[in-house]
Design a protein around this motif. Structure first.
Motif, PDB file in Angstrom:
ATOM      1  N   GLN A   1       0.832  -1.193   0.000  1.00  0.00           N
ATOM      2  CA  GLN A   1       0.000   0.000   0.000  1.00  0.00           C
ATOM      3  C   GLN A   1       0.875   1.255   0.000  1.00  0.00           C
ATOM      4  OE1 GLN A   1      -3.461  -0.437  -0.138  1.00  0.00           O
ATOM      5  NE2 GLN A   1      -2.799  -2.557  -0.422  1.00  0.00           N
ATOM      6  N   ALA A   2       0.251   2.399  -0.193  1.00  0.00           N
ATOM      7  CA  ALA A   2       1.000   3.653  -0.260  1.00  0.00           C
ATOM      8  C   ALA A   2       1.493   4.097   1.103  1.00  0.00           C
ATOM      9  CB  ALA A   2       0.119   4.746  -0.866  1.00  0.00           C
ATOM     10  N   GLY A   3       0.798   3.701   2.161  1.00  0.00           N
ATOM     11  CA  GLY A   3       1.175   4.136   3.489  1.00  0.00           C
ATOM     12  C   GLY A   3       0.554   5.471   3.861  1.00  0.00           C
ATOM     13  N   GLY A   4       0.752   5.879   5.125  1.00  0.00           N
ATOM     14  CA  GLY A   4       0.283   7.173   5.577  1.00  0.00           C
ATOM     15  C   GLY A   4      -1.236   7.309   5.594  1.00  0.00           C
TER      16      GLY A   4
ATOM     17  N   LEU B   1      -5.510  -8.324   7.751  1.00  0.00           N
ATOM     18  CA  LEU B   1      -4.516  -7.640   8.566  1.00  0.00           C
ATOM     19  C   LEU B   1      -4.149  -6.315   7.929  1.00  0.00           C
ATOM     20  CD1 LEU B   1      -2.913 -10.957   8.491  1.00  0.00           C
ATOM     21  CD2 LEU B   1      -2.647  -9.866  10.724  1.00  0.00           C
ATOM     22  N   MET B   2      -3.839  -5.316   8.787  1.00  0.00           N
ATOM     23  CA  MET B   2      -3.516  -3.996   8.295  1.00  0.00           C
ATOM     24  C   MET B   2      -2.369  -3.403   9.092  1.00  0.00           C
ATOM     25  SD  MET B   2      -4.099  -1.449   6.271  1.00  0.00           S
ATOM     26  CE  MET B   2      -3.649   0.276   6.191  1.00  0.00           C
ATOM     27  N   GLN B   3      -1.353  -2.904   8.409  1.00  0.00           N
ATOM     28  CA  GLN B   3      -0.322  -2.133   9.083  1.00  0.00           C
ATOM     29  C   GLN B   3      -0.932  -0.781   9.439  1.00  0.00           C
ATOM     30  OE1 GLN B   3       3.320  -1.667   6.909  1.00  0.00           O
ATOM     31  NE2 GLN B   3       4.252  -0.317   8.417  1.00  0.00           N
ATOM     32  N   ALA B   4      -0.897  -0.443  10.714  1.00  0.00           N
ATOM     33  CA  ALA B   4      -1.566   0.767  11.194  1.00  0.00           C
ATOM     34  C   ALA B   4      -0.574   1.659  11.911  1.00  0.00           C
ATOM     35  CB  ALA B   4      -2.705   0.392  12.148  1.00  0.00           C
ATOM     36  N   GLU B   5      -0.407   2.892  11.420  1.00  0.00           N
ATOM     37  CA  GLU B   5       0.406   3.839  12.159  1.00  0.00           C
ATOM     38  C   GLU B   5      -0.257   4.084  13.513  1.00  0.00           C
ATOM     39  OE1 GLU B   5       2.732   6.739   9.214  1.00  0.00           O
ATOM     40  OE2 GLU B   5       0.555   6.982   9.088  1.00  0.00           O
ATOM     41  N   TYR B   6       0.565   4.275  14.532  1.00  0.00           N
ATOM     42  CA  TYR B   6       0.013   4.392  15.883  1.00  0.00           C
ATOM     43  C   TYR B   6      -1.020   5.507  15.990  1.00  0.00           C
ATOM     44  CZ  TYR B   6       3.841   1.283  17.244  1.00  0.00           C
ATOM     45  OH  TYR B   6       4.699   0.210  17.348  1.00  0.00           O
TER      46      TYR B   6
ATOM     47  N   ALA C   1       1.843  -0.563  14.001  1.00  0.00           N
ATOM     48  CA  ALA C   1       1.501  -1.877  14.535  1.00  0.00           C
ATOM     49  C   ALA C   1       0.794  -2.670  13.448  1.00  0.00           C
ATOM     50  CB  ALA C   1       0.590  -1.726  15.750  1.00  0.00           C
ATOM     51  N   VAL C   2       0.584  -3.944  13.706  1.00  0.00           N
ATOM     52  CA  VAL C   2      -0.199  -4.787  12.799  1.00  0.00           C
ATOM     53  C   VAL C   2      -1.509  -5.135  13.502  1.00  0.00           C
ATOM     54  CG1 VAL C   2      -0.323  -6.952  11.516  1.00  0.00           C
ATOM     55  CG2 VAL C   2       1.849  -5.716  11.673  1.00  0.00           C
ATOM     56  N   ALA C   3      -2.621  -4.705  12.909  1.00  0.00           N
ATOM     57  CA  ALA C   3      -3.943  -4.912  13.484  1.00  0.00           C
ATOM     58  C   ALA C   3      -4.707  -5.965  12.691  1.00  0.00           C
ATOM     59  CB  ALA C   3      -4.720  -3.597  13.489  1.00  0.00           C
ATOM     60  N   VAL C   4      -5.677  -6.563  13.350  1.00  0.00           N
ATOM     61  CA  VAL C   4      -6.542  -7.576  12.729  1.00  0.00           C
ATOM     62  C   VAL C   4      -7.919  -6.954  12.499  1.00  0.00           C
ATOM     63  CG1 VAL C   4      -7.679  -9.808  13.044  1.00  0.00           C
ATOM     64  CG2 VAL C   4      -5.309  -9.484  13.815  1.00  0.00           C
ATOM     65  N   ALA C   5      -8.430  -7.078  11.307  1.00  0.00           N
ATOM     66  CA  ALA C   5      -9.737  -6.494  10.980  1.00  0.00           C
ATOM     67  C   ALA C   5     -10.850  -7.168  11.766  1.00  0.00           C
ATOM     68  CB  ALA C   5     -10.010  -6.621   9.486  1.00  0.00           C
ATOM     69  N   ALA C   6     -11.771  -6.355  12.273  1.00  0.00           N
ATOM     70  CA  ALA C   6     -12.911  -6.893  13.005  1.00  0.00           C
ATOM     71  C   ALA C   6     -13.777  -7.767  12.106  1.00  0.00           C
ATOM     72  CB  ALA C   6     -13.739  -5.759  13.593  1.00  0.00           C
ATOM     73  N   ALA C   7     -13.775  -7.469  10.812  1.00  0.00           N
ATOM     74  CA  ALA C   7     -14.612  -8.224   9.867  1.00  0.00           C
ATOM     75  C   ALA C   7     -13.939  -9.483   9.345  1.00  0.00           C
ATOM     76  CB  ALA C   7     -14.990  -7.329   8.692  1.00  0.00           C
ATOM     77  N   SER C   8     -12.690  -9.720   9.729  1.00  0.00           N
ATOM     78  CA  SER C   8     -11.998 -10.921   9.256  1.00  0.00           C
ATOM     79  C   SER C   8     -12.688 -12.172   9.771  1.00  0.00           C
ATOM     80  CB  SER C   8     -10.541 -10.912   9.728  1.00  0.00           C
ATOM     81  OG  SER C   8      -9.915 -12.149   9.419  1.00  0.00           O
ATOM     82  N   LYS C   9     -12.821 -13.136   8.914  1.00  0.00           N
ATOM     83  CA  LYS C   9     -13.414 -14.421   9.302  1.00  0.00           C
ATOM     84  C   LYS C   9     -12.378 -15.334   9.943  1.00  0.00           C
ATOM     85  CE  LYS C   9     -16.864 -14.254   5.587  1.00  0.00           C
ATOM     86  NZ  LYS C   9     -17.395 -14.932   4.358  1.00  0.00           N
ATOM     87  N   HIS C  10     -11.147 -14.875   9.976  1.00  0.00           N
ATOM     88  CA  HIS C  10     -10.061 -15.713  10.499  1.00  0.00           C
ATOM     89  C   HIS C  10      -9.217 -14.912  11.491  1.00  0.00           C
ATOM     90  CE1 HIS C  10     -11.203 -18.442   7.284  1.00  0.00           C
ATOM     91  NE2 HIS C  10     -10.979 -17.494   6.394  1.00  0.00           N
ATOM     92  N   GLN C  11      -9.857 -14.357  12.498  1.00  0.00           N
ATOM     93  CA  GLN C  11      -9.146 -13.504  13.443  1.00  0.00           C
ATOM     94  C   GLN C  11      -8.057 -14.258  14.202  1.00  0.00           C
ATOM     95  OE1 GLN C  11     -11.752 -11.346  16.057  1.00  0.00           O
ATOM     96  NE2 GLN C  11     -12.995 -10.533  14.377  1.00  0.00           N
ATOM     97  N   GLN C  12      -8.321 -15.490  14.586  1.00  0.00           N
ATOM     98  CA  GLN C  12      -7.334 -16.256  15.338  1.00  0.00           C
ATOM     99  C   GLN C  12      -6.074 -16.490  14.506  1.00  0.00           C
ATOM    100  OE1 GLN C  12      -8.977 -19.821  17.069  1.00  0.00           O
ATOM    101  NE2 GLN C  12     -10.866 -18.778  17.664  1.00  0.00           N
ATOM    102  N   ALA C  13      -6.263 -16.895  13.276  1.00  0.00           N
ATOM    103  CA  ALA C  13      -5.120 -17.135  12.400  1.00  0.00           C
ATOM    104  C   ALA C  13      -4.377 -15.843  12.116  1.00  0.00           C
ATOM    105  CB  ALA C  13      -5.589 -17.779  11.094  1.00  0.00           C
ATOM    106  N   ALA C  14      -5.114 -14.756  11.917  1.00  0.00           N
ATOM    107  CA  ALA C  14      -4.490 -13.472  11.630  1.00  0.00           C
ATOM    108  C   ALA C  14      -3.675 -12.985  12.827  1.00  0.00           C
ATOM    109  CB  ALA C  14      -5.559 -12.439  11.264  1.00  0.00           C
ATOM    110  N   ALA C  15      -4.227 -13.146  14.025  1.00  0.00           N
ATOM    111  CA  ALA C  15      -3.508 -12.729  15.227  1.00  0.00           C
ATOM    112  C   ALA C  15      -2.258 -13.576  15.432  1.00  0.00           C
ATOM    113  CB  ALA C  15      -4.423 -12.833  16.441  1.00  0.00           C
ATOM    114  N   LYS C  16      -2.340 -14.826  15.103  1.00  0.00           N
ATOM    115  CA  LYS C  16      -1.174 -15.712  15.217  1.00  0.00           C
ATOM    116  C   LYS C  16      -0.059 -15.237  14.289  1.00  0.00           C
ATOM    117  CE  LYS C  16       0.173 -20.587  14.970  1.00  0.00           C
ATOM    118  NZ  LYS C  16      -0.309 -21.976  14.721  1.00  0.00           N
ATOM    119  N   PHE C  17      -0.403 -14.869  13.065  1.00  0.00           N
ATOM    120  CA  PHE C  17       0.606 -14.366  12.133  1.00  0.00           C
ATOM    121  C   PHE C  17       1.181 -13.037  12.630  1.00  0.00           C
ATOM    122  CE2 PHE C  17       1.473 -11.357   8.656  1.00  0.00           C
ATOM    123  CZ  PHE C  17       2.581 -11.986   8.091  1.00  0.00           C
TER     124      PHE C  17
END
Length: 433
Positions: free
Chosen positions: A71-74, A93-98, A308-324
């Motif tokens: 992504q472009a970032g920012g 998953l999304m890279q999220a600026e603090y 940080a790396v955040a997990v989308a609330a709408a993800s159907k695979h939150q556990q797997a995403a959090a593990k990664f």
């Protein structure tokens, strides 16, 4: 009508918007077993070489495959993610600026991954961990990189002008006056009205807390005592004429750095990159030191940048995403690749041991990373709020005028405070009095 509820830590914190429903249960327990079926996760990020890091994970985890999408970032990346979340099709998953993370939480776009994050909590310092918790018990991401601030200074010109490295901000002010007396064409430093991230980091170092949680409401204090003290300090130097007001990252600023007309830059750990690009003639002449302190003997700093790396609330695979996400930001092999391929400064404390060679621009400072790590340890906690963009825009407007007129910086803070509170009130947030 838009509603907002933020319960404090003792009340199992949750930030919710929208009248149509209550709080979503987005907590993602640690995924300790392989999923029943193969999982494919999409990860939006802007780290160079992330595909190489992801490839290591994919080889070891055939049932949880991750696709890295650059992504472009920012602000553009943050807006794109919020738009996708609202439409119901965000990445897993999304890279999220603090500073952007609270707006994701306010939009109910990211999950609370406390259960997955708890086992790696001790991998991170208090200051950086506070940036993903928003002062609550919930955890909205795994810290990836950070930008602890230090003082960059021209060691050769400090010798020329006979000044010592300032240990306190009071000493910094005296050094600024000395430089101006000895050479009216030179400034010790500059105050930038275009860089609210830098200002926020300096406020954090001073002990500021712009946003905090009081019961179920937000408390906003952009013009708190530590920030006002810091703003008055810089405003006084501007009014006195002993520091410049040229913004960072401008042609004027680049030339001043390259020509030795600016002798310091309070900046973050990533500063060697801009210095190498903008002041190539000065390679080998810059050195680093801790930020000057407000009280002699202290060791505090703030952050300018990081994500940080955040997990989308709408993800159907939150556990797997959090593990990664936890693997990516705590596993030694993953951290090593992030350093090598992405040139990041890891948020995990053990990541700094992987930084063995100093940045090329500071090749004559062999303990560059050791000094940076010491600064990180002194970072104070800080909570960003849900409308950082409004506060930052108000900062530019208010401080553009204050620097041009040499008027009160404290009054400029009041303008930012009022604009921030007005926007949050309009958006339906409960504001503590």
């Amino acid at each position: 009508m838009r509603m907002n509820r933020l319960a404090a830590a003792a009340l199992a914190a949750a930030l919710v918007t929208g009248c149509s429903g209550g709080a979503q249960d987005t907590a993602a327990p640690a995924d300790t077993a392989a999923p029943a079926e193969n999982v494919r996760l999409t990860f939006w990020n802007w780290v160079p070489g992330m595909d190489k890091v992801v490839a290591v994970w994919n080889k070891a985890n055939p049932s949880i495959q991750v696709v890295s999408s650059t992504q472009a970032g920012g602000d553009d990346a943050a807006t794109k993610f919020l738009t996708a979340a609202k439409a119901g099709n965000p990445p897993d998953l999304m890279q999220a600026e603090y500073q952007a993370l609270p707006s994701f939480v306010a939009a109910d776009a990211v999950a609370d991954i406390k259960a997955a994050a708890e086992p790696v909590r001790q991998e991170f310092g208090e200051g950086v961990w506070g940036l993903v918790t928003l002062g609550t018990e919930a955890v909205y991401g795994i810290p990836q990189d950070s930008g602890p601030m230090m003082l960059y200074y021209r060691a050769d010109l400090f010798d020329t002008y006979g000044i010592e490295v300032p240990r306190t901000w009071q000493e910094y002010a005296e050094a600024a006056r000395t430089v101006r007396k000895k050479d009216p064409k030179v400034f010790l430093g500059t105050f930038s009205s275009k860089d609210p991230g830098s200002f926020a980091g300096l406020a954090q170092q001073a002990g500021a807390q712009w946003w905090s949680i009081s019961g179920e409401a937000w408390k906003v204090a952009v013009n708190d005592e530590p920030t006002t003290k810091m703003a008055d300090f810089w405003g006084g130097l501007v009014k006195e004429g002993v520091i410049d007001t040229m913004p960072y990252f401008t042609p004027e600023w680049n030339k001043a750095l390259n020509d030795g007309k600016l002798l310091t830059w309070p900046s973050a750990v990533w500063a060697p990159g801009p210095l190498a690009s903008n002041a190539p003639k000065a390679k080998g002449k810059w050195a680093i030191a801790p930020l000057p302190q407000w009280n002699a003997g202290e060791n505090h700093t703030g952050f300018w940048g990081g994500s940080a790396v955040a997990v989308a609330a709408a993800s159907k695979h939150q556990q797997a995403a959090a593990k990664f996400a936890t693997w990516l930001n705590t596993d030694p092999e993953a951290l090593g690749l992030l350093v090598k391929e992405g040139a990041i400064y890891p948020a995990a404390t053990k990541g700094t041991s992987l930084l063995t060679e100093p940045p090329a621009y500071f090749s004559d400072v062999p303990d560059f990373w050791k000094q940076a790590a010491a600064n990180t340890a002194g970072a104070r906690g800080f909570t960003f709020g849900p409308n950082v963009n409004v506060a930052y825009n108000a900062y530019k407007d208010a401080f553009d005028k204050a620097t041009a007129d040499k008027s009160s910086f404290a009054d400029a803070l009041v303008e930012i405070q009022d604009a921030t509170v007005a926007d949050m009130t309009k958006s339906g947030f409960q504001i503590a009095q």
